[in-house]
Design an enzyme around this catalytic site. Structure first.
Site, mmCIF file in Angstrom:
data_model
loop_
_atom_site.group_PDB
_atom_site.id
_atom_site.type_symbol
_atom_site.label_atom_id
_atom_site.label_comp_id
_atom_site.label_asym_id
_atom_site.label_seq_id
_atom_site.Cartn_x
_atom_site.Cartn_y
_atom_site.Cartn_z
ATOM 1 N N HIS A 1 35.648 10.549 -36.787
ATOM 2 C CA HIS A 1 34.371 11.271 -36.833
ATOM 3 C C HIS A 1 33.229 10.354 -36.375
ATOM 4 O O HIS A 1 32.433 10.722 -35.507
ATOM 5 C CB HIS A 1 34.136 11.763 -38.267
ATOM 6 C CG HIS A 1 32.820 12.436 -38.496
ATOM 7 N ND1 HIS A 1 32.712 13.788 -38.741
ATOM 8 C CD2 HIS A 1 31.546 11.955 -38.530
ATOM 9 C CE1 HIS A 1 31.435 14.103 -38.909
ATOM 10 N NE2 HIS A 1 30.703 13.001 -38.791
ATOM 11 N N GLU A 2 33.162 9.155 -36.954
ATOM 12 C CA GLU A 2 32.049 8.251 -36.626
ATOM 13 C C GLU A 2 32.086 7.817 -35.161
ATOM 14 O O GLU A 2 31.063 7.790 -34.485
ATOM 15 C CB GLU A 2 32.063 7.024 -37.544
ATOM 16 C CG GLU A 2 31.776 7.333 -39.010
ATOM 17 C CD GLU A 2 30.514 8.145 -39.210
ATOM 18 O OE1 GLU A 2 29.575 8.009 -38.414
ATOM 19 O OE2 GLU A 2 30.477 8.957 -40.155
ATOM 20 N N HIS B 1 30.747 10.358 -32.812
ATOM 21 C CA HIS B 1 29.280 10.375 -32.676
ATOM 22 C C HIS B 1 28.851 9.495 -31.496
ATOM 23 O O HIS B 1 27.880 9.801 -30.807
ATOM 24 C CB HIS B 1 28.606 9.884 -33.957
ATOM 25 C CG HIS B 1 28.479 10.947 -35.010
ATOM 26 N ND1 HIS B 1 27.951 12.194 -34.748
ATOM 27 C CD2 HIS B 1 28.807 10.959 -36.325
ATOM 28 C CE1 HIS B 1 27.961 12.920 -35.861
ATOM 29 N NE2 HIS B 1 28.482 12.197 -36.833
ATOM 30 N N TYR C 1 20.126 15.540 -33.101
ATOM 31 C CA TYR C 1 20.704 15.573 -34.446
ATOM 32 C C TYR C 1 19.822 16.377 -35.394
ATOM 33 O O TYR C 1 19.284 15.863 -36.376
ATOM 34 C CB TYR C 1 20.900 14.145 -34.951
ATOM 35 C CG TYR C 1 21.940 14.035 -36.044
ATOM 36 C CD1 TYR C 1 23.284 14.268 -35.791
ATOM 37 C CD2 TYR C 1 21.570 13.707 -37.338
ATOM 38 C CE1 TYR C 1 24.230 14.177 -36.786
ATOM 39 C CE2 TYR C 1 22.507 13.608 -38.346
ATOM 40 C CZ TYR C 1 23.835 13.847 -38.062
ATOM 41 O OH TYR C 1 24.778 13.753 -39.058
ATOM 42 N N GLU D 1 27.756 17.401 -35.427
ATOM 43 C CA GLU D 1 28.602 17.152 -36.596
ATOM 44 C C GLU D 1 29.981 17.788 -36.435
ATOM 45 O O GLU D 1 31.001 17.190 -36.763
ATOM 46 C CB GLU D 1 27.921 17.723 -37.850
ATOM 47 C CG GLU D 1 27.047 16.729 -38.561
ATOM 48 C CD GLU D 1 27.812 15.466 -38.892
ATOM 49 O OE1 GLU D 1 28.881 15.553 -39.521
ATOM 50 O OE2 GLU D 1 27.363 14.386 -38.504
ATOM 51 N N ASP E 1 18.867 17.542 -44.889
ATOM 52 C CA ASP E 1 19.988 17.149 -44.035
ATOM 53 C C ASP E 1 19.724 17.474 -42.557
ATOM 54 O O ASP E 1 20.592 18.010 -41.859
ATOM 55 C CB ASP E 1 21.258 17.868 -44.553
ATOM 56 C CG ASP E 1 22.522 17.486 -43.810
ATOM 57 O OD1 ASP E 1 22.577 16.382 -43.238
ATOM 58 O OD2 ASP E 1 23.461 18.315 -43.805
ATOM 59 N N HIS F 1 25.258 19.059 -41.748
ATOM 60 C CA HIS F 1 26.588 18.957 -42.368
ATOM 61 C C HIS F 1 26.999 20.258 -43.052
ATOM 62 O O HIS F 1 28.079 20.340 -43.633
ATOM 63 C CB HIS F 1 26.623 17.818 -43.395
ATOM 64 C CG HIS F 1 26.494 16.456 -42.796
ATOM 65 N ND1 HIS F 1 25.274 15.860 -42.579
ATOM 66 C CD2 HIS F 1 27.427 15.591 -42.335
ATOM 67 C CE1 HIS F 1 25.466 14.669 -42.022
ATOM 68 N NE2 HIS F 1 26.749 14.480 -41.858
HETATM 69 ZN ZN ZN Z 1 28.688 12.835 -38.737
#
Ligand code: ZN
Length: 466
Positions: free
Chosen positions: A160-161, A164, A175, A184, A257, A262
């Site tokens: 996931h990271e 990005h 974002y 996301e 957020d 998310h």
């Molecule tokens: Zn993320």
């Protein structure tokens, strides 16, 4: 096993890496003239591998030593043996597995298609319940041990990271709001695909969970997110209930957020799951390739909303396998089932009006009434982070230790917090909000902008009721 895969010199990988370089160059050409009507991307024919083309990742794992300074001390470089530190070795292996997915399934050599070194820091902060991408590297906390274990424990979190990073260097999705939720979702999708590919799972065998391995037994839940059933991953007395919608009817308008990135990611997440399970087989191969083509193709722009992304994936699936292929029909149907496209057409429903719930911000004018005192009540709210959890605490300054009360008094009286309200937003970093009546204060602050002593105060205040 991971290391063996990463260190194998696969002759096909070199060829694919060259193709990735060429494709990226041609995409940049096409990007200059990008438009909504741009043709769906297609893969160029294979070409000769160039001598010296890297066929393995270039990993560097550092240990932040529980401080919040990056990157920390290098503990493992490419090809070096395991350190014996679980977090460092999991990060190293996870970076390798992610590099492998992009290289072998999509012909992409690292995040930028040009072999960019993969940098990660582990043991960031103390009891830090998060992982994030700071624009140049991945950062992993150890977790608090009560609810979260170390964030390298789940391979999909590492995938996931890193994704990005791919998104930042390709589509560059903003974002915030719908493009942020797409950003996301793309990270969840490819994070899950990294894991599915390593485990050799077909779409019908995968659990489609994100963060399953980093929750402790104390948490009532199976994971942080579920692509198969958004909204069902956890329901816990402390953490609350998984807030993800699976359909546009339940789209959440919020200022938290970064506009619920998310939360609303559940909708495109579920669309991918529906398409992948309808098509069957390995999800990274056909539907994964469709999503990848759109992410890295010329049609997507930084402000892409769900409907535009959906139309691009339908176009890409048609270009990939044909107008009325099972792939194209599965992708179209998936977006209809989550309410992003309307049945029978690839037209989108009317766009949702942007949220009007942004904090108005500001801290009043200096010299106004209401100097802070011991009875002053302060509300601290933390949203976002990889887990997308909300944490909030309202406290009178007299309830806090003297040093913290003094620091609050100073921050509020000098209106210093507003200096941190604008700044870089890093994917998965926290969002903090502080509210106070006297002096009148309502300020939102992204984590990367905050000095360590201010973030420490916010965290101690949040934890003061535990
Ligand atoms: Zn993320």
């Amino acid at each position: 096993m991971l290391q063996a895969i990463a260190e194998s010199s696969d002759p096909v990988a070199a060829d694919r890496a060259v193709r990735a370089l060429e494709r990226d160059a041609s995409l940049r050409e096409r990007r200059r003239g990008r438009s909504e009507a741009a043709p769906a991307p297609t893969l160029p024919p294979a070409s000769r591998p160039a001598p010296g083309t890297p066929d393995s990742p270039q990993r560097v794992v550092s240990d932040a030593g529980k401080a919040e300074k990056l990157p920390g001390r290098v503990v493992r470089r490419e090809g070096e043996p395991a350190t014996g530190d679980a977090a460092a070795d999991e990060a190293y292996d996870g970076l390798g597995a992610t590099w492998e997915l992009y290289a072998t399934a999509y012909g992409r050599n690292s995040l930028d298609g040009r072999g960019l070194p993969l940098l990660a820091s582990v043991h960031y902060g103390t009891d830090y319940d998060n992982a994030f991408w700071d624009g140049t590297q991945m950062v992993f906390g150890d977790g608090d041990g009560r609810y979260f274990q170390r964030f390298t424990a789940s391979l999909d979190v590492i995938g996931h990271e890193l994704t990005h990073g791919v998104t930042e260097l390709t589509a560059g999705l903003t974002y915030r709001g719908q493009p942020g939720a797409l950003n996301e979702s793309i990270s969840d999708v490819f994070g899950s695909l990294v894991r599915q590919r390593l485990l050799g799972q077909r779409a019908d065998q995968a659990d489609w969970l994100i963060g399953a391995d980093l929750l402790t037994d104390a948490v009532h839940g199976v994971a942080l997110r579920s692509l198969a059933a958004p909204g069902t991953a956890y329901d816990d007395p402390v953490l609350g209930k998984d807030p993800q919608p699976a359909h546009m009817d339940a789209f959440v308008q919020t200022a938290d957020d970064n506009g619920g990135v998310h939360i609303n990611s559940g909708i495109p997440n579920h669309a991918f799951y529906l398409a992948a399970t309808a098509v069957g087989g390995y999800a990274w191969e056909r539907v994964g390739r469709t999503w990848y083509a759109v992410l890295t193709g010329p049609g997507i722009s930084a402000d892409c909303d769900f409907a535009t992304f959906a139309r691009l994936t339908v176009d890409a699936a048609r270009a990939q396998e044909g107008e009325s292929s099972s792939l194209a029909e599965a992708v179209q149907s998936a977006w209809e089932q989550v309410g992003v496209l309307q049945a029978g057409s690839s037209a989108a429903p009317a766009p949702i009006a942007p949220s009007g719930q942004e904090p108005t911000g500001g801290e009043g004018s200096p010299g106004g009434e209401g100097a802070p005192g011991r009875g002053t009540e302060v509300l601290v709210r933390r949203t976002g982070g990889f887990a997308g959890l909300t944490r909030e605490r309202s406290v009178r300054l007299e309830e806090l230790p003297g040093d913290d009360a003094d620091q609050w008094t100073h921050l509020l009286a000098t209106r210093r917090l507003s200096a941190f309200s604008n700044g870089p937003i890093h994917p998965d970093a926290y969002c903090y909000e502080v509210r106070c009546d006297a002096p009148p204060t309502r300020v939102s602050m992204p984590e990367p902008r905050l000095p360590e002593e201010v973030r420490g105060l916010l965290e101690r205040t949040l934890a003061s009721g535990d």
